[in-house]
Design a protein around this motif. Structure first.
Motif, PDB file in Angstrom:
ATOM      1  N   SER A  16       0.746  -1.033  -0.037  1.00 59.42           N
ATOM      2  CA  SER A  16       0.113  -0.052   0.118  1.00 59.42           C
ATOM      3  C   SER A  16       0.982   1.282  -0.019  1.00 59.42           C
ATOM      4  O   SER A  16       0.430   2.263  -0.398  1.00 59.42           O
ATOM      5  CB  SER A  16      -0.925  -0.047   1.090  1.00 59.42           C
ATOM      6  N   HIS A  17       2.151   1.167   0.129  1.00 54.71           N
ATOM      7  CA  HIS A  17       3.032   2.332   0.493  1.00 54.71           C
ATOM      8  C   HIS A  17       3.696   2.745  -0.996  1.00 54.71           C
ATOM      9  O   HIS A  17       4.481   3.765  -1.094  1.00 54.71           O
ATOM     10  CB  HIS A  17       3.923   2.338   1.471  1.00 54.71           C
ATOM     11  N   VAL A  18       3.395   1.771  -2.012  1.00 53.06           N
ATOM     12  CA  VAL A  18       3.976   1.950  -3.261  1.00 53.06           C
ATOM     13  C   VAL A  18       2.636   2.253  -4.216  1.00 53.06           C
ATOM     14  O   VAL A  18       1.597   1.689  -4.129  1.00 53.06           O
ATOM     15  CB  VAL A  18       4.486   0.758  -3.740  1.00 53.06           C
ATOM     16  N   LYS A  19       2.727   3.339  -4.966  1.00 52.32           N
ATOM     17  CA  LYS A  19       1.986   3.945  -6.241  1.00 52.32           C
ATOM     18  C   LYS A  19       2.003   3.407  -7.303  1.00 52.32           C
ATOM     19  O   LYS A  19       3.013   3.103  -7.778  1.00 52.32           O
ATOM     20  CB  LYS A  19       1.946   5.314  -6.055  1.00 52.32           C
ATOM     21  N   LEU A  20       0.994   3.000  -8.104  1.00 51.85           N
ATOM     22  CA  LEU A  20       0.838   2.312  -9.391  1.00 51.85           C
ATOM     23  C   LEU A  20       0.668   3.531 -10.333  1.00 51.85           C
ATOM     24  O   LEU A  20      -0.603   4.202 -10.185  1.00 51.85           O
ATOM     25  CB  LEU A  20      -0.137   1.026  -9.308  1.00 51.85           C
ATOM     26  N   VAL A  21       1.442   3.783 -11.353  1.00 53.25           N
ATOM     27  CA  VAL A  21       1.023   4.282 -12.456  1.00 53.25           C
ATOM     28  C   VAL A  21       0.823   3.454 -13.628  1.00 53.25           C
ATOM     29  O   VAL A  21       1.878   2.743 -14.039  1.00 53.25           O
ATOM     30  CB  VAL A  21       2.382   5.234 -12.672  1.00 53.25           C
ATOM     31  N   ALA A  22      -0.286   3.425 -14.106  1.00 52.75           N
ATOM     32  CA  ALA A  22      -0.551   2.529 -15.052  1.00 52.75           C
ATOM     33  C   ALA A  22      -0.223   3.412 -16.421  1.00 52.75           C
ATOM     34  O   ALA A  22      -0.833   4.206 -16.666  1.00 52.75           O
ATOM     35  CB  ALA A  22      -2.206   2.188 -15.052  1.00 52.75           C
ATOM     36  N   VAL A  23       0.657   2.474 -17.032  1.00 51.96           N
ATOM     37  CA  VAL A  23       1.232   3.103 -18.300  1.00 51.96           C
ATOM     38  C   VAL A  23       0.498   2.641 -19.568  1.00 51.96           C
ATOM     39  O   VAL A  23       0.519   1.509 -19.833  1.00 51.96           O
ATOM     40  CB  VAL A  23       2.904   2.564 -18.429  1.00 51.96           C
TER      41      VAL A  23
END
Ligand SMILES: *Cc1c(COP(=O)(O)O)cnc(C)c1O
Length: 224
Positions: A16-23
């Motif tokens: 949860s502390h890591v953000k996903l950027v959907a490419v």
């Protein structure tokens, strides 16, 4: 598997502390909306023109990340809306982003791209070069940018030990810069590293933002 299933598999591996950027580069609006409708709001594109046309047609609450190389003459097109520029690799570019951000009455979040791969082709600062930027008076006068951290890409290789070493190097550069230039800054906190093939290793090495494309949307078909 559907895009939704792919996404869920990826999300299961992201703490949860890591953000996903959907490419979403090369992918159509319908695919993006499938991901958007599950609640994802951070999307990454590597080309200014494509980013711009998707921004104009897709929901306004999407946070758009520019992850590809940015030419100074194109900054003006994205400055009014871009959420984060991951690919900053020169003082000249920072000055241009600052200038355009000021025109839009905004502060733009920027990540310093560091060259960690062994390949020649990948863009980014060396440690020496980034320090030169951070020490310059010009840099200190830029008020409409916020330096959010660093970004890097590992070598494209099946040698996971090498990939791990490169990510560890980026983490150590982040720590050095934090200590030396951003000790009192709460903004300098992110390490954008990890793509479809290596984001799990990146997370183990301290990544806070992963940029994942093909594992979610499927392989890309490049027509050009
Ligand atoms: C395309 C791209 C990604 C995503 O790559 P995948 O292997 O499809 O996950 C991440 N970062 C950058 C800079 C990219 O250009």
């Amino acid at each position: 598997m559907s895009i939704k299933d792919n996404l869920n598999q990826v999300l299961q591996k992201i703490p949860s502390h890591v953000k996903l950027v959907a490419v979403s580069k090369t992918k159509p609006a319908t695919d993006i909306m499938e991901v958007y409708n599950t609640g994802v709001r951070d999307f990454g594109e590597n080309k200014v023109q494509e980013l711009l046309s998707k921004y104009e047609t897709l929901p306004a609450d999407i946070r758009w990340h520019l992850i590809g190389h940015l030419q100074t003459n194109k900054v003006k097109y994205i400055a009014p809306f871009v959420s984060c520029i991951h690919s900053v690799d020169s003082l000249k570019l920072l000055k241009e982003i600052n200038k355009e951000a000021l025109k839009s009455n905004r502060t733009i979040n920027c990540l310093l791209q560091i060259h960690i791969a062994k390949e020649e082709t990948k863009f980014g600062y060396s440690l020496e070069e980034v320090e030169e930027t951070l020490q310059s008076d010009d840099f200190k006068n830029l008020k409409n940018i916020s330096i959010g951290g660093v970004m890097g890409m590992a070598t494209y290789t099946s040698d996971t030990n090498q990939v791990r070493r490169e990510f560890e190097e980026l983490k150590s550069i982040f720590n050095k810069l934090k200590e030396k230039y951003f000790k009192s800054s709460s903004e300098f906190k992110d390490i954008s590293m990890g793509m479809s093939d290596d984001f799990e290793i990146a997370i183990e090495c301290g990544s806070t933002i992963v940029r994942v494309g093909s594992s979610i949307f499927g392989e890309r078909n490049y027509l050009n």
